[in-house]
Design an enzyme around this catalytic site. Structure first.
Site, mmCIF file in Angstrom:
data_model
loop_
_atom_site.group_PDB
_atom_site.id
_atom_site.type_symbol
_atom_site.label_atom_id
_atom_site.label_comp_id
_atom_site.label_asym_id
_atom_site.label_seq_id
_atom_site.Cartn_x
_atom_site.Cartn_y
_atom_site.Cartn_z
ATOM 1 N N GLU A 1 -40.478 18.470 40.008
ATOM 2 C CA GLU A 1 -39.849 19.741 40.388
ATOM 3 C C GLU A 1 -39.036 20.362 39.256
ATOM 4 O OE1 GLU A 1 -40.947 21.320 42.673
ATOM 5 O OE2 GLU A 1 -41.800 19.851 44.056
ATOM 6 N N GLU B 1 -46.434 26.850 42.147
ATOM 7 C CA GLU B 1 -47.375 25.968 42.868
ATOM 8 C C GLU B 1 -48.607 25.710 42.012
ATOM 9 O OE1 GLU B 1 -45.914 24.633 45.179
ATOM 10 O OE2 GLU B 1 -44.389 26.159 45.512
ATOM 11 N N MET C 1 -46.367 25.040 49.099
ATOM 12 C CA MET C 1 -46.689 23.640 48.849
ATOM 13 C C MET C 1 -47.957 23.523 48.005
ATOM 14 S SD MET C 1 -45.933 20.523 49.193
ATOM 15 C CE MET C 1 -46.954 19.254 48.455
HETATM 16 N N1 PHE Z 1 -43.168 20.759 46.697
HETATM 17 C C1 PHE Z 1 -42.894 22.102 47.142
HETATM 18 C C2 PHE Z 1 -42.610 22.911 45.901
HETATM 19 O O1 PHE Z 1 -41.602 22.785 45.284
HETATM 20 C C3 PHE Z 1 -41.739 22.229 48.055
HETATM 21 C C4 PHE Z 1 -41.903 21.595 49.385
HETATM 22 C C5 PHE Z 1 -41.284 20.392 49.658
HETATM 23 C C6 PHE Z 1 -42.649 22.191 50.356
HETATM 24 C C7 PHE Z 1 -41.395 19.786 50.876
HETATM 25 C C8 PHE Z 1 -42.760 21.617 51.587
HETATM 26 C C9 PHE Z 1 -42.131 20.421 51.850
HETATM 27 O O2 PHE Z 1 -43.401 23.633 45.448
HETATM 28 ZN ZN ZN Z 2 -42.273 22.530 43.333
#
Ligand code: PHE
Ligand code: ZN
Length: 850
Positions: free
Chosen positions: A313, A291, A256
């Site tokens: 994303e 990340e 995350m």
């Molecule tokens: N946003 C994170 C990623 O793609 C994924 C994620 C989503 C992690 C929801 C935890 C909860 O890098």
């Molecule tokens: Zn992501």
């Protein structure tokens, strides 16, 4: 059936927030059973808002007190939040709430993992920490004070004052609440530094539990490479004094991107040669990059609402795949990405869970962190870049970063920067975001008087809620080969916009062989009448590595399908072409390893279903095994040579070169083990000094029906390493004989090291069962039953992971009536559980509606 089924949220209902936030101050008084969270928030009315209701999200909170501008107030509290009368002018909201991190097994909000406090707020977890407008279009600066005895206390931004009992952090960059993070515990760090292009000195840390320090070096190198790459390729510098990464054992996802404080599933950051495979190393490098790249694509520019998830994303996956292509082999990365895309996204897009890259409604946003949003979202960006060209892409991105820095944006904002910098109308292209389903691209050809013509037609099958589809813009990269194998037309990009469209290539001396959809230039299913002779020709001569590989895969598939449906013998022509390719030492060993790998059982089931044949998982498994035996028999001398030629001497390195050699050698070993009863594998196992070699050998032994003592030895050697023990669980199930897979899984769920509270362990066990198609679909239904039993047990604790794993059932309509009945019964049993979570209820409901 849907006890907890929540309301459906629609993109079209978007309304700006009633109140904006300038500043947030949070104080945490940590205690496992009773953490106090004090908040002080500066609100002001949003001039753009029509609805002036003051509503703060909040779930599973105990409100202790609340005040507005220092005056105590008594808000109206519900299960989902609170409302309160507020002034029609800027004001300060203060509240104190109590939460119990030690009892949070959903791993969302503030929770504990092995005695460590940590948070996960995306998408809507902040509302489990305190009352707040928990939506991404409310951006504010955060100042955080953590009080507790834990030696390490971290939050977002730059460190402020600290002493034994407290630490303060200030994040100067306005951010939505989903990027908030806090970590506190007994942690040790692997430190380093980085100087940005403009000379700013940044402190870097990877924080882990004591004992894991030796597994941080690789991640740290990956981080520094990512920082340099983003400066060089996208002109993006890091923007704080410190960047922290923390490894956490209990985590629902991979990692995350919390601002300045990335939190990782420990499986996605900890690496050492002894405990991690080459595949693990490559994945860790990619996730660290992913990340880190979010700092600009996600954090500095975020999403207006969760329907826009692909804005951050899709773009960030696209960026991390560019990074991996630059760090390693670009063709190998492209082929691997397409294998995953087909296995996960095409599967999703062709079943009951199909949805747009930008969905238009949801009940639970956690159910939309999907292959479609991520991987298809990245493909859409790749197509856009193909269409506008590299230079225009760079210009558009520069405009995106300058224009939208500090904003919460939409797909419209994203496309507008491309329209403005290129003058192109992207309204048709936008259908990639609003139409679900994988387009079928049919091609016919004509040859007349030196002119070669390709006639294309496109059609996208109906998906849930979308019976009719319009033509999409398809970038089709095409090259032509002459009869002697020379390229007579180098790669050219055809832009298809109509339902049917033809392209001509005049002035050719002889009828060419076409190489269509080079580099997999669009995420479509290509349908073309062709011959195996032509496929073998392309496998031998195509200059495009993707299509060269694709030709081999099509040959393998064609033979396999005939073996499955007609009981045909293994195709001698395929084995000959394979032999020639594998023997060509001018080809990258990693590429050859990909050519050697057969299409998966799941891929074959999908292909059969697409062709109107009901797949029989056992018949698929048997036919594939038969072909593997034939490959081993036919190619034995070559495989022996490849095995020995690709042993890597010296110290282990996870770099692309040595990894490629190991991939090919271990591919050969897998087949050789079918000839020698696992003798060579046992030898490799005994001498292995790294996990890649050790695990590959153990896998071969299991496939050969051997390895009982090695399985025990592996456990004894690694029982203290939870990530390696995950592999141990997964391996035994993934390679269990189909008839025994459910029983093996069930036995492992009784093992003292099994726990459903750890998502990695749960996935290593029940996820591995779902990943053994012939075992999972065994016709007694034992696999279905076992998975459903465990999903029912997990749901009250961890709805997110339960809901994700329901997708094991998403292909149920492919199968015969008996299997469908068995699966429907399990889905209905899950749906009937009292108090079923909103997450699981939505997933099961959608799958059942197929
Ligand atoms: N946003 C994170 C990623 O793609 C994924 C994620 C989503 C992690 C929801 C935890 C909860 O890098
Ligand atoms: Zn992501």
């Amino acid at each position: 059936m849907k006890d907890m089924a929540g309301p459906t949220i629609y993109l079209s209902d978007y309304a700006p927030p009633a109140y904006l936030v300038d500043e947030v101050h949070l104080t945490f008084r940590l205690a496992p059973e009773a953490t106090r969270v004090l908040s002080r928030v500066r609100f002001r009315p949003n001039p753009e808002a029509t609805d002036k209701t003051f509503f703060l999200h909040g779930e599973q909170l105990t409100l202790i007190s609340a005040a507005i501008d220092g005056q105590p107030v008594t808000p109206e509290v519900s299960d989902t939040g609170l409302t309160c009368a507020v002034p029609d002018a800027p004001f300060t909201w203060e509240a104190e709430v109590e939460i119990a991190p030690a009892r949070n097994f959903a791993l969302e909000g503030l929770y504990m993992s092995n005695g460590m406090y940590c948070t996960q707020c995306e998408a809507e977890g902040f509302r489990k920490i305190t009352y707040y407008p928990d939506r991404p279009d409310v951006m504010a600066t955060f100042t955080v004070r953590i009080e507790g005895e834990e030696p390490v206390k971290l939050s977002n931004g730059n460190p402020g004052a600290s002493d034994e009992g407290f630490a303060e952090w200030h994040d100067p960059w306005p951010k939505p609440a989903y990027l908030f993070a806090l970590v506190a515990g007994d942690l040790v760090n692997h430190p380093d530094r980085f100087t940005t292009a403009s000379g700013k000195d940044v402190e870097l840390n990877i924080w882990v539990r004591p004992g894991d320090e030796s597994k941080c070096a690789f991640g740290m190198e990956a981080l520094k490479k990512s920082m340099t790459w983003d400066e060089e390729v996208y002109g993006r510098e890091y923007d704080l004094d410190i960047f922290n990464i923390v490894a956490v054992d209990d985590f629902n996802m991979g990692a995350m991107e919390n601002k300045g404080l990335n939190i990782f599933n420990s499986s996605c950051v900890l690496a050492s040669p002894e405990t991690s495979t080459d595949g693990n190393f490559e994945r860790i490098e990619a996730i660290i990059a992913h990340e880190y790249f979010h700092n600009w694509t996600g954090n500095r520019i975020t999403c207006r609402d969760w329907f826009q998830l692909c804005l951050k994303e899709g773009l960030t996956v696209y960026r991390d795949s560019q990074f991996t292509a630059d760090m390693r082999s670009a063709p190998v990365k492209r082929i691997s990405d397409v294998i995953t895309l087909r296995a996960r996204q095409f599967r999703e897009d062709n079943g009951p869970l199909a949805h747009n890259v930008r969905p238009e409604s949801f009940q639970e946003i956690n159910n939309f962190y999907t292959a479609t949003v991520y991987e298809k979202g990245a493909e859409v960006i790749g197509m856009l870049k193909e269409l506008v060209g590299d230079e225009a892409y760079d210009k558009a991105l520069d405009l995106y970063f300058t224009r939208h820095d500090g904003q919460a944006c939409t797909i419209e904002d994203w496309l507008t920067v491309f329209e403005e910098t290129t003058g192109r109308d992207l309204s048709q292209f936008k259908r990639w975001y609003s139409q679900a389903g994988t387009p079928r691209l049919k091609v016919r050809e004509a040859w007349e008087d030196g002119t070669y013509t390709l006639h294309f037609s496109q059609m996208t099958p109906p998906t849930p809620g979308q019976p009719e589809k319009l033509p999409q813009v398809l970038p089709i990269a095409v090259g032509l080969l002459g009869p002697n194998g020379d390229e007579v037309q180098e790669t050219t990009l055809l832009e298809m916009t109509e339902a049917e469209q033809s392209f001509t290539f005049p002035g050719l001396a002889a009828k060419p062989v076409p190489s269509i959809l080079r580099g997999f230039s669009a995420p479509v299913i290509l349908e073309r009448e062709t011959t195996n002779a032509e496929r073998a020709f392309l496998l031998a001569h195509d200059t495009d590595p993707f299509n060269k590989w694709e030709a081999g895969r099509m040959l393998a598939k064609d033979g396999l399908i005939r073996m499955i449906t007609d009981g045909a013998a293994p195709d001698a022509a395929y084995l000959g072409a394979l032999q020639a390719t594998l023997a060509d030492d001018s080809l990258d060993p990693a590429f050859r390893a990909l050519v050697l790998a057969l299409p998966s059982e799941e891929d074959l089931a999908q292909t059969l279903f697409d062709a109107g044949v009901t797949p029989d998982p056992e018949a698929i498994h048997t036919a594939r095994e038969r072909l593997l035996e034939a490959m081993a028999a036919e190619l034995e001398p070559l495989l022996t040579r490849l095995y020995h030629d690709h042993q890597v001497p010296g110290a282990y390195s996870p770099d692309a070169g040595p990894s490629a050699a190991r991939a090919l050698a271990n591919g050969a070993l897998a087949l050789l083990s079918r000839r020698d009863g696992g003798a060579l594998a046992a030898q490799q196992y005994a001498g292995a000094d790294n996990m890649t070699q050790q695990l590959a050998a153990l896998t071969c032994l299991l496939i050969a029906g051997k390895g009982t003592s090695e399985v025990q030895a592996f456990y004894d050697q690694w029982q203290a390493d939870r990530l390696v023990i995950d592999k141990w669980f997964a391996l035994q199930i993934a390679y269990a004989a189909p008839a025994k897979a459910a029983a093996v899984t069930e036995a492992l769920t009784q093992h003292p090291d099994f726990t459903m509270k750890n998502p990695n362990r749960f996935r290593a066990t029940l996820g591995a069962l779902a990943g053994n198609p012939a075992g999972f679909h065994a016709n007694d239904g034992a696999g279905y039953r076992l998975l459903a039993d465990w999903l029912i047990q997990l749901d009250p604790l961890n709805p997110q992971t339960t809901a994700r794993m329901c997708s094991a059932f998403e292909t149920w309509k492919r199968y015969d009536a008996d299997r469908q009945d068995l699966i429907r019964a399990e889905l209905e049993r899950i749906a009937a559980q009292p108090g079923l979570s909103r997450d699981t209820s939505e997933m099961v409901g959608r799958i059942l509606a197929a």
